[in-house]
Write a protein that holds these residues in place. Structure first.
Motif, PDB file in Angstrom:
ATOM      1  N   GLU A  73       0.833  -1.208   0.000  1.00 49.04           N
ATOM      2  CA  GLU A  73       0.000   0.000   0.000  1.00 49.04           C
ATOM      3  C   GLU A  73       0.863   1.251   0.000  1.00 49.04           C
ATOM      4  O   GLU A  73       0.569   2.224  -0.689  1.00 49.04           O
ATOM      5  N   HIS A  74       1.929   1.230   0.765  1.00 45.59           N
ATOM      6  CA  HIS A  74       2.831   2.375   0.820  1.00 45.59           C
ATOM      7  C   HIS A  74       3.470   2.637  -0.539  1.00 45.59           C
ATOM      8  O   HIS A  74       3.545   3.789  -1.000  1.00 45.59           O
ATOM      9  N   GLU A  75       3.914   1.584  -1.205  1.00 40.91           N
ATOM     10  CA  GLU A  75       4.522   1.725  -2.531  1.00 40.91           C
ATOM     11  C   GLU A  75       3.500   2.221  -3.561  1.00 40.91           C
ATOM     12  O   GLU A  75       3.820   3.046  -4.419  1.00 40.91           O
ATOM     13  N   GLN A  76       2.276   1.721  -3.457  1.00 37.64           N
ATOM     14  CA  GLN A  76       1.224   2.185  -4.367  1.00 37.64           C
ATOM     15  C   GLN A  76       0.943   3.668  -4.169  1.00 37.64           C
ATOM     16  O   GLN A  76       0.773   4.410  -5.139  1.00 37.64           O
ATOM     17  N   ARG A  77       0.881   4.115  -2.903  1.00 39.54           N
ATOM     18  CA  ARG A  77       0.653   5.537  -2.630  1.00 39.54           C
ATOM     19  C   ARG A  77       1.790   6.387  -3.167  1.00 39.54           C
ATOM     20  O   ARG A  77       1.570   7.441  -3.754  1.00 39.54           O
ATOM     21  N   LEU A  78       3.042   5.924  -2.967  1.00 38.98           N
ATOM     22  CA  LEU A  78       4.189   6.661  -3.503  1.00 38.98           C
ATOM     23  C   LEU A  78       4.140   6.743  -5.027  1.00 38.98           C
ATOM     24  O   LEU A  78       4.414   7.797  -5.618  1.00 38.98           O
ATOM     25  N   LEU A  79       3.772   5.647  -5.654  1.00 40.13           N
ATOM     26  CA  LEU A  79       3.676   5.630  -7.111  1.00 40.13           C
ATOM     27  C   LEU A  79       2.589   6.587  -7.598  1.00 40.13           C
ATOM     28  O   LEU A  79       2.798   7.336  -8.564  1.00 40.13           O
ATOM     29  N   GLU A  80       1.448   6.604  -6.921  1.00 37.32           N
ATOM     30  CA  GLU A  80       0.377   7.530  -7.296  1.00 37.32           C
ATOM     31  C   GLU A  80       0.806   8.980  -7.108  1.00 37.32           C
ATOM     32  O   GLU A  80       0.498   9.836  -7.937  1.00 37.32           O
ATOM     33  N   GLN A  81       1.532   9.268  -6.023  1.00 37.99           N
ATOM     34  CA  GLN A  81       2.031  10.629  -5.806  1.00 37.99           C
ATOM     35  C   GLN A  81       3.010  11.031  -6.902  1.00 37.99           C
ATOM     36  O   GLN A  81       2.966  12.158  -7.402  1.00 37.99           O
ATOM     37  N   SER A 117       2.260  14.416 -13.779  1.00 38.59           N
ATOM     38  CA  SER A 117       1.166  15.014 -14.541  1.00 38.59           C
ATOM     39  C   SER A 117       1.106  16.519 -14.346  1.00 38.59           C
ATOM     40  O   SER A 117       0.809  17.257 -15.277  1.00 38.59           O
ATOM     41  N   ALA A 118       1.397  16.970 -13.151  1.00 38.73           N
ATOM     42  CA  ALA A 118       1.375  18.406 -12.888  1.00 38.73           C
ATOM     43  C   ALA A 118       2.567  19.103 -13.543  1.00 38.73           C
ATOM     44  O   ALA A 118       2.426  20.202 -14.073  1.00 38.73           O
ATOM     45  N   LYS A 165       1.992  16.778 -20.973  1.00 42.85           N
ATOM     46  CA  LYS A 165       2.142  16.215 -22.319  1.00 42.85           C
ATOM     47  C   LYS A 165       2.903  14.887 -22.254  1.00 42.85           C
ATOM     48  O   LYS A 165       2.505  13.895 -22.865  1.00 42.85           O
ATOM     49  N   PHE A 166       4.011  14.877 -21.510  1.00 39.07           N
ATOM     50  CA  PHE A 166       4.796  13.658 -21.346  1.00 39.07           C
ATOM     51  C   PHE A 166       3.994  12.595 -20.593  1.00 39.07           C
ATOM     52  O   PHE A 166       4.036  11.412 -20.949  1.00 39.07           O
ATOM     53  N   ALA A 167       3.255  12.999 -19.590  1.00 38.79           N
ATOM     54  CA  ALA A 167       2.466  12.051 -18.806  1.00 38.79           C
ATOM     55  C   ALA A 167       1.413  11.383 -19.680  1.00 38.79           C
ATOM     56  O   ALA A 167       1.186  10.175 -19.572  1.00 38.79           O
ATOM     57  N   ASN A 168       0.771  12.159 -20.549  1.00 38.41           N
ATOM     58  CA  ASN A 168      -0.217  11.574 -21.450  1.00 38.41           C
ATOM     59  C   ASN A 168       0.427  10.601 -22.425  1.00 38.41           C
ATOM     60  O   ASN A 168      -0.145   9.562 -22.758  1.00 38.41           O
TER      61      ASN A 168
END
Length: 132
Positions: free
Chosen positions: A5-13, A19-20, A24-27
């Motif tokens: 769960e911790h790794e998933q949260r870090l990945l989402e952050q 994205s912020a 363009k690169f994120a898309n």
């Protein structure tokens, strides 16, 4: 091995930060329908090439020229289909100007006058002047 769960949260952050910072690169990295359609297009093309090859060999083995010619045409169409871009993928967005626009927009580079041969002669003269 699934992520904790911790790794998933870090990945989402990290994804949100990317994205912020560079949407363009994120898309582009997110994966689009274009990638799936390109793979599907390649798969259909490869299947058509294999079917065409089978038809070609069947035409050669049975001495039916029309079947062999049809197999060759199917192979050619499959190869063209597999490696040609889908319609609409060649369109450029406003954020990505074409190569002609990039040449016009280069800063610090003035338009050269004269024909190609005149410019080559000028270069030759300059090089000869540097050596002698």
């Amino acid at each position: 091995m699934p992520l904790s769960e911790h790794e998933q949260r870090l990945l989402e952050q990290m994804e949100r930060a990317l994205s912020a910072d560079d949407p363009k690169f994120a898309n582009a990295m997110r994966g689009s329908r274009h990638g799936r359609s390109a793979r599907r297009r390649l798969a259909v093309g490869v299947v058509a090439v294999v079917v065409g090859l089978v038809l070609l060999l069947a035409g050669v083995s049975t001495s039916r020229i029309w079947l062999g010619a049809g197999g060759f045409i199917v192979m050619l169409a499959g190869a063209i289909w597999a490696f040609s871009p889908a319609r609409g993928t060649g369109a450029r967005t406003d954020a990505q100007p074409g190569p002609a626009a990039a040449r016009r927009a280069r800063p610090g580079r003035a338009r050269r006058s004269g024909s190609f041969m005149q410019r080559m002669e000028q270069r030759w003269d300059r090089r000869r002047g540097e050596r002698w």
